[in-house]
Design a protein around this motif. Structure first.
Motif, PDB file in Angstrom:
ATOM      1  N   GLU A 198       0.830  -1.208   0.000  1.00 56.34           N
ATOM      2  CA  GLU A 198       0.000   0.000   0.000  1.00 56.34           C
ATOM      3  C   GLU A 198       0.864   1.258   0.000  1.00 56.34           C
ATOM      4  OE1 GLU A 198      -4.084  -0.344   2.218  1.00 56.34           O
ATOM      5  OE2 GLU A 198      -2.567  -1.419   3.401  1.00 56.34           O
ATOM      6  N   ALA A 199       1.990   1.185   0.690  1.00 58.45           N
ATOM      7  CA  ALA A 199       2.907   2.331   0.700  1.00 58.45           C
ATOM      8  C   ALA A 199       3.400   2.633  -0.714  1.00 58.45           C
ATOM      9  CB  ALA A 199       4.083   2.051   1.621  1.00 58.45           C
ATOM     10  N   LEU A 200       3.686   1.590  -1.483  1.00 56.71           N
ATOM     11  CA  LEU A 200       4.147   1.782  -2.857  1.00 56.71           C
ATOM     12  C   LEU A 200       3.051   2.418  -3.708  1.00 56.71           C
ATOM     13  CD1 LEU A 200       6.478   1.367  -4.841  1.00 56.71           C
ATOM     14  CD2 LEU A 200       5.579  -0.924  -5.319  1.00 56.71           C
ATOM     15  N   GLN A 201       1.808   1.996  -3.511  1.00 55.06           N
ATOM     16  CA  GLN A 201       0.693   2.626  -4.224  1.00 55.06           C
ATOM     17  C   GLN A 201       0.645   4.122  -3.927  1.00 55.06           C
ATOM     18  OE1 GLN A 201      -2.338  -0.156  -2.629  1.00 55.06           O
ATOM     19  NE2 GLN A 201      -3.002  -0.433  -4.747  1.00 55.06           N
ATOM     20  N   TYR A 202       0.862   4.472  -2.673  1.00 54.61           N
ATOM     21  CA  TYR A 202       0.778   5.868  -2.238  1.00 54.61           C
ATOM     22  C   TYR A 202       1.884   6.720  -2.865  1.00 54.61           C
ATOM     23  CZ  TYR A 202       0.850   9.871   0.991  1.00 54.61           C
ATOM     24  OH  TYR A 202       0.849  11.124   1.544  1.00 54.61           O
ATOM     25  N   VAL A 203       3.134   6.263  -2.785  1.00 57.50           N
ATOM     26  CA  VAL A 203       4.237   7.091  -3.279  1.00 57.50           C
ATOM     27  C   VAL A 203       4.304   7.112  -4.801  1.00 57.50           C
ATOM     28  CG1 VAL A 203       5.597   6.758  -1.180  1.00 57.50           C
ATOM     29  CG2 VAL A 203       5.946   5.219  -3.126  1.00 57.50           C
ATOM     30  N   ARG A 204       3.624   6.180  -5.477  1.00 64.81           N
ATOM     31  CA  ARG A 204       3.605   6.178  -6.942  1.00 64.81           C
ATOM     32  C   ARG A 204       2.457   6.993  -7.516  1.00 64.81           C
ATOM     33  NH1 ARG A 204       2.437   1.317  -9.497  1.00 64.81           N
ATOM     34  NH2 ARG A 204       3.423   2.136 -11.369  1.00 64.81           N
ATOM     35  N   SER A 205       1.483   7.359  -6.693  1.00 70.35           N
ATOM     36  CA  SER A 205       0.253   7.968  -7.197  1.00 70.35           C
ATOM     37  C   SER A 205       0.465   9.419  -7.623  1.00 70.35           C
ATOM     38  CB  SER A 205      -0.830   7.906  -6.115  1.00 70.35           C
ATOM     39  OG  SER A 205      -1.995   8.572  -6.550  1.00 70.35           O
ATOM     40  N   ARG A 206       0.076   9.733  -8.859  1.00 68.16           N
ATOM     41  CA  ARG A 206       0.147  11.118  -9.331  1.00 68.16           C
ATOM     42  C   ARG A 206      -1.154  11.587  -9.981  1.00 68.16           C
ATOM     43  NH1 ARG A 206       1.990  11.531 -14.891  1.00 68.16           N
ATOM     44  NH2 ARG A 206       2.444   9.494 -15.783  1.00 68.16           N
ATOM     45  N   ARG A 207      -2.218  10.794  -9.823  1.00 61.90           N
ATOM     46  CA  ARG A 207      -3.508  11.185 -10.408  1.00 61.90           C
ATOM     47  C   ARG A 207      -4.586  11.366  -9.347  1.00 61.90           C
ATOM     48  NH1 ARG A 207      -0.854   7.713 -13.709  1.00 61.90           N
ATOM     49  NH2 ARG A 207      -0.767   8.211 -15.951  1.00 61.90           N
ATOM     50  N   ALA A 208      -4.198  11.366  -8.081  1.00 62.27           N
ATOM     51  CA  ALA A 208      -5.200  11.356  -7.012  1.00 62.27           C
ATOM     52  C   ALA A 208      -5.628  12.748  -6.562  1.00 62.27           C
ATOM     53  CB  ALA A 208      -4.656  10.579  -5.807  1.00 62.27           C
ATOM     54  N   ASP A 209      -4.788  13.753  -6.768  1.00 63.59           N
ATOM     55  CA  ASP A 209      -5.094  15.060  -6.183  1.00 63.59           C
ATOM     56  C   ASP A 209      -5.018  16.214  -7.173  1.00 63.59           C
ATOM     57  OD1 ASP A 209      -2.368  15.115  -6.600  1.00 63.59           O
ATOM     58  OD2 ASP A 209      -1.837  15.034  -4.473  1.00 63.59           O
ATOM     59  N   GLY A 210      -4.877  15.916  -8.457  1.00 64.39           N
ATOM     60  CA  GLY A 210      -4.824  16.971  -9.458  1.00 64.39           C
ATOM     61  C   GLY A 210      -3.520  17.744  -9.494  1.00 64.39           C
ATOM     62  N   GLN A 211      -2.494  17.268  -8.766  1.00 62.31           N
ATOM     63  CA  GLN A 211      -1.230  17.992  -8.710  1.00 62.31           C
ATOM     64  C   GLN A 211      -0.103  17.290  -9.469  1.00 62.31           C
ATOM     65  OE1 GLN A 211      -0.166  19.240  -4.743  1.00 62.31           O
ATOM     66  NE2 GLN A 211      -2.288  19.658  -4.203  1.00 62.31           N
ATOM     67  N   MET A 212      -0.491  16.307 -10.250  1.00 62.21           N
ATOM     68  CA  MET A 212       0.450  15.625 -11.135  1.00 62.21           C
ATOM     69  C   MET A 212       1.668  15.107 -10.365  1.00 62.21           C
ATOM     70  SD  MET A 212       0.208  18.487 -14.147  1.00 62.21           S
ATOM     71  CE  MET A 212       0.535  19.811 -12.982  1.00 62.21           C
ATOM     72  N   ASP A 213       2.830  15.203 -11.007  1.00 60.41           N
ATOM     73  CA  ASP A 213       4.033  14.659 -10.378  1.00 60.41           C
ATOM     74  C   ASP A 213       4.450  15.474  -9.158  1.00 60.41           C
ATOM     75  OD1 ASP A 213       5.847  12.494 -10.567  1.00 60.41           O
ATOM     76  OD2 ASP A 213       7.428  13.853 -11.226  1.00 60.41           O
TER      77      ASP A 213
END
Length: 347
Positions: A198-213
């Protein structure tokens, strides 16, 4: 005001015990990464930490459960330059956007094919693919004007295993729901402890908050702070656990100026009493996005004046410039905003 260095009496005992435990727990790691003397430069130590988009050692079940399918980019999707002050009383971490535009020099050798390349424009995260760890270090040194004294490379497998060493998991938190259909991240508001997958999912996510990379880099910084806070809870005083964690984090792969497991323990001892308020996290000042470049794609352009201020301060072993000292970015989510580590800790 100069803060006193961390208390010294326990350091030799802690390091000696941890190294002994490490030798017993992971002799292979010690054989590959032989103990060396961790540098203590007069103007601070610079450690380049990179995350490799590699699924080597990840099971098919884990790939499915944590949405790790797709083609590996064979690149450094995470790049953090960590500056430890000469007095060990301050740590500054600057994230480098993976899509930063740079120019690779003429006659550099591709580690995959052995071919010599002519100079060409590229994204900074492609340096590893074209020349391995030594070329990645070279490009970061060229871009920042800073010497890289040590290098730490982490792939998906090693990241998950390292997080799983943290008893009870690492807390992640959000004020708004975070959902990313690509990584499978699905977080409700609040705080939740997570394990490696789950930690890997979190640190890889760039589409969850509209702030991209830029949002992803902020998540990575928050995760680092909260992991360090959890390690304070018993791990730093347990030589066996600390040794196992260092061996897992370092792994056994050879790398240019790679930090050894024993050097990681030395660094932990140097900084064991450093409070989170004495750490600062930022992203290199960015001007905005460049026009698409054939063969390269969409890239990020640094604010050259702002970046020079940031890396100039680190070169002088001084704190990062305040937000008001750097011009705002053309992209609001990319505006330079240094945050003290204490402000990133989950409640």
């Amino acid at each position: 005001m100069r803060f006193p260095p961390p208390l010294r009496p326990r350091r030799p005992l802690l390091v000696a015990a941890a190294i002994t435990a490490l030798a017993a727990l992971a002799p292979g790691a010690l054989a590959t990464a032989a103990p060396t003397e961790l540098p203590a430069p007069e103007r601070g130590l610079n450690l380049l930490v990179v995350g490799i988009d590699s699924r080597k050692g990840v099971t098919e079940d884990e790939k499915k459960r944590y949405r790790l399918g797709g083609k590996e980019c064979d690149c450094t999707d995470v790049m953090m330059l960590v500056h430890v002050s000469a007095d060990n009383d301050r740590v500054d971490v600057v994230s480098l956007p993976r899509d930063s535009l740079t120019t690779f020099p003429d006659q550099h050798r591709d580690q995959r094919t052995g071919k010599l390349h002519a100079a060409h424009q590229a994204k900074i995260n492609g340096a590893w693919a074209e020349g391995g760890s030594s070329f990645a270090v070279e490009i970061v040194e060229s871009a920042t004007g800073l010497p890289v004294h040590r290098y730490l490379e982490i792939d998906f497998r090693r990241f998950m295993d390292t997080v799983d060493h943290v008893e009870g998991g690492v807390p992640i938190c959000t004020e708004a729901p975070l959902k990313d259909s690509v990584t499978g991240l699905d977080l409700a508001p609040g705080t939740k402890p997570v394990g490696g997958g789950e930690a890997l999912q979190y640190v890889r996510s760039r589409r969850a908050d509209g702030q991209m990379d830029f949002g992803r880099m902020r998540k990575q910084q928050k995760f680092v702070v909260n992991t360090l806070e959890r390690l304070r809870d018993g791990v730093l005083d347990d030589p066996a656990r600390l040794g196992a964690l260092a061996a897992t984090l370092r792994g056994t792969a050879a790398a240019e100026r790679g930090i050894s497991a024993t050097e990681l323990l030395t660094l932990a001892a140097r900084l064991r009493n450093l409070p989170p308020e004495r750490t600062t996290f930022a992203t290199v000042p960015v001007r905005g996005f460049n026009p698409n470049i054939a063969g390269v794609g969409s890239t990020v352009g640094w604010d050259e004046e702002g970046a020079a201020k940031v890396f100039g301060r680190l070169r002088e072993d001084r704190p990062l410039p305040a937000a008001g000292e750097v011009a705002p970015s053309e992209v609001s989510v990319a505006t330079y905003r240094p945050d003290p580590g204490g402000s990133l800790i989950c409640p």
